[in-house]
Design an enzyme around this catalytic site. Sequence first.
Site, PDB file in Angstrom:
ATOM      1  CG  HIS A 120      -2.205   1.141   1.186  1.00 52.66           C
ATOM      2  ND1 HIS A 120      -3.068   0.994   2.253  1.00 52.66           N
ATOM      3  CD2 HIS A 120      -2.597   1.764   0.028  1.00 52.66           C
ATOM      4  CE1 HIS A 120      -3.893   1.749   1.751  1.00 52.66           C
ATOM      5  NE2 HIS A 120      -3.573   2.323   0.351  1.00 52.66           N
ATOM      6  CG  ASP A 244       9.163 -16.491   6.561  1.00 49.69           C
ATOM      7  OD1 ASP A 244       8.542 -16.007   7.480  1.00 49.69           O
ATOM      8  OD2 ASP A 244       9.434 -15.801   5.645  1.00 49.69           O
ATOM      9  CG  ASP A 287      10.348 -13.923   1.052  1.00 48.84           C
ATOM     10  OD1 ASP A 287      10.273 -14.244   2.297  1.00 48.84           O
ATOM     11  OD2 ASP A 287       9.655 -14.787   0.215  1.00 48.84           O
ATOM     12  CG  ASP A 302      20.508  -9.945   1.067  1.00 48.78           C
ATOM     13  OD1 ASP A 302      19.325  -9.525   1.651  1.00 48.78           O
ATOM     14  OD2 ASP A 302      21.370  -9.834   1.431  1.00 48.78           O
TER      15      ASP A 302
END
Length: 319
Positions: A120, A244, A287, A302
Amino acid sequence: MLKSKLITGLVGLTLLGSSSAFAAVQTTPTNTKATYAKTKYPIVFNHGMFGFTRLGVPEFGLDYFYRVLPDLASNGATVYATQVSPLNSTEVRGEQLVRQVEEVLAITGAKKVNLIGHSHGGPTTRYAAGVIPSKIASVTTVAGVNKGSKVADLLLSTGVGATVVSAFVEATLVPVMNWAQGKPNLPTNMNASLKSLSTQGALTFNKRFPNGIPTTECGQGTAVTNGIYNYSWTGNKTVTNVLDPDTIVVGLAGLAFGFTDNDGLVGTCSAHFGKVIRDDYAHNHLDEVNQILGLRGLFSPDPVELYRQHANRLKLAGL
């Protein structure tokens, strides 16, 4: 003398997140000897839905853009993270961001800033660029909800269900988040947030702020509009690391998109804005900001490095 008093007052405002009408901007000390990420203008970050600057304190806390700002600062960048309403319309969030951009300009003496918004934060930064274009050097949206999200569409389609969920979240999760980040005095409205993030809401918003939005379903937008450079990138995976904690939630949310590419919460094509750097990073929606705690796919790039490379891209563009 007047300028000195103004800066002192603004720095004071920055330290008063709980009593100000707008939460504080968060900065990180810059390594002035480094140059790789040393852009001409400060880089100002803006979070997405349910977002924050930091939960906790500097000594023990969780930044929304996890480890990103310290890395950029250590490479020479002047960086700030802004706090706007975690749940509210793009316009409300955008006005809060405009106010904080003005703070950064007053504190640093810079003429412009480079804006980077996630989720957002994408349309929120675009709003600021539309309202104060002369003060914005570039806008970068990372998984920006630029053409709406099917997840928001699905939640709104439940009618009363969406109202109940909104009321529950505002009564339970929001107070906890506010407490964890110093109780910023920011208005919340989850229903307004969902409407802004819906396909129809995005369409209405884009009519007012069309700059950088692709004119085709999944193309690229204008790279430079009114002197503002436009960039975007996104991931296209939903499940990237079974360890995760966000994997289940993001993976289930991604089912709303059917067989179209998405990162779990935003469709790949919806994330396109300006010059599309890439739209196929092996990242899901969290991520992309190096959450949670840097957990991601074993062979995925990364995220911290991607932001560092982008700062260098802005630097080379004279921004």
